[in-house]
Design a protein around this motif. Structure first.
Motif, PDB file in Angstrom:
ATOM      1  N   PHE A  74       0.604  -1.271   0.041  1.00 46.95           N
ATOM      2  CA  PHE A  74       0.088   0.296  -0.147  1.00 46.95           C
ATOM      3  C   PHE A  74       1.044   1.309   0.093  1.00 46.95           C
ATOM      4  O   PHE A  74       0.411   2.393  -0.704  1.00 46.95           O
ATOM      5  N   ALA A  75       1.934   1.211   0.640  1.00 39.69           N
ATOM      6  CA  ALA A  75       2.895   2.185   0.718  1.00 39.69           C
ATOM      7  C   ALA A  75       3.301   2.549  -0.801  1.00 39.69           C
ATOM      8  O   ALA A  75       3.813   3.677  -1.185  1.00 39.69           O
ATOM      9  N   LEU A  76       3.795   1.517  -1.493  1.00 40.25           N
ATOM     10  CA  LEU A  76       4.297   1.683  -2.773  1.00 40.25           C
ATOM     11  C   LEU A  76       3.336   2.254  -3.583  1.00 40.25           C
ATOM     12  O   LEU A  76       3.505   3.178  -4.642  1.00 40.25           O
ATOM     13  N   VAL A  77       2.057   1.873  -3.612  1.00 45.83           N
ATOM     14  CA  VAL A  77       0.777   2.688  -4.361  1.00 45.83           C
ATOM     15  C   VAL A  77       0.761   4.158  -3.948  1.00 45.83           C
ATOM     16  O   VAL A  77       0.511   4.899  -4.813  1.00 45.83           O
ATOM     17  N   SER A  78       0.918   4.326  -2.762  1.00 48.06           N
ATOM     18  CA  SER A  78       0.643   5.589  -2.407  1.00 48.06           C
ATOM     19  C   SER A  78       1.959   6.690  -3.054  1.00 48.06           C
ATOM     20  O   SER A  78       1.960   7.765  -3.148  1.00 48.06           O
ATOM     21  N   TYR A  79       3.014   5.859  -2.719  1.00 51.54           N
ATOM     22  CA  TYR A  79       4.199   6.508  -3.508  1.00 51.54           C
ATOM     23  C   TYR A  79       4.171   7.057  -4.847  1.00 51.54           C
ATOM     24  O   TYR A  79       4.373   8.186  -5.333  1.00 51.54           O
ATOM     25  N   ILE A  80       3.509   6.153  -5.513  1.00 47.54           N
ATOM     26  CA  ILE A  80       3.363   6.267  -7.160  1.00 47.54           C
ATOM     27  C   ILE A  80       2.439   7.296  -7.223  1.00 47.54           C
ATOM     28  O   ILE A  80       2.454   8.214  -8.208  1.00 47.54           O
ATOM     29  N   VAL A  81       1.252   7.173  -6.330  1.00 49.84           N
ATOM     30  CA  VAL A  81       0.209   8.439  -6.456  1.00 49.84           C
ATOM     31  C   VAL A  81       0.949   9.712  -6.287  1.00 49.84           C
ATOM     32  O   VAL A  81       0.540  10.699  -6.826  1.00 49.84           O
ATOM     33  N   ALA A  82       1.825   9.678  -5.242  1.00 51.78           N
ATOM     34  CA  ALA A  82       2.384  11.038  -4.891  1.00 51.78           C
ATOM     35  C   ALA A  82       3.282  11.530  -5.856  1.00 51.78           C
ATOM     36  O   ALA A  82       3.532  12.836  -5.845  1.00 51.78           O
ATOM     37  N   LYS A  83       4.025  10.761  -6.610  1.00 50.33           N
ATOM     38  CA  LYS A  83       5.060  11.230  -7.303  1.00 50.33           C
ATOM     39  C   LYS A  83       4.402  11.517  -8.697  1.00 50.33           C
ATOM     40  O   LYS A  83       5.211  12.174  -9.519  1.00 50.33           O
ATOM     41  N   LYS A  84       3.159  11.403  -9.019  1.00 54.80           N
ATOM     42  CA  LYS A  84       2.587  11.800 -10.281  1.00 54.80           C
ATOM     43  C   LYS A  84       2.513  13.172 -10.481  1.00 54.80           C
ATOM     44  O   LYS A  84       2.316  13.823  -9.386  1.00 54.80           O
ATOM     45  N   PRO A  85       3.071  13.820 -11.497  1.00 55.39           N
ATOM     46  CA  PRO A  85       2.846  15.179 -11.614  1.00 55.39           C
ATOM     47  C   PRO A  85       1.377  15.814 -11.293  1.00 55.39           C
ATOM     48  O   PRO A  85       0.398  15.232 -11.943  1.00 55.39           O
TER      49      PRO A  85
END
Length: 87
Positions: A74-85
């Motif tokens: 879940f942290a990995l998915v959250s990280y991907i969502v946060a890194k999106k421009p």
């Protein structure tokens, strides 16, 4: 049940973390603030991994290990969502 239980337990905070990250992204906050939920989740998963591996051990410790793995996902998915421009 050994894998299903920790998955169901990790589902509520995981969805909450992804929702908070998405809201931070929607508000166009700073990237560091948007990545904060994923960083805190990784820290919590590391603590749970330590507790399960060093303190408890055995089959009950394996439940903590599975819980920490699901929280890391879940942290990995959250990280991907946060890194999106931000649009």
């Amino acid at each position: 049940m050994m894998i299903g239980g920790p998955l169901l337990i990790a589902l509520l905070p995981g969805v909450l973390i992804i929702l908070v990250t998405w809201l931070f992204r929607k508000m166009k906050w700073n990237k560091v603030i948007r990545m904060l939920p994923s960083m805190l989740t990784v820290m919590a998963a590391a603590v749970l991994f330590y507790i399960g591996y060093v303190e408890i051990r055995g089959f009950e410790g394996a439940g903590y290990l599975f819980l920490s793995v699901f929280l890391l996902l879940f942290a990995l998915v959250s990280y991907i969502v946060a890194k999106k421009p931000v649009q």
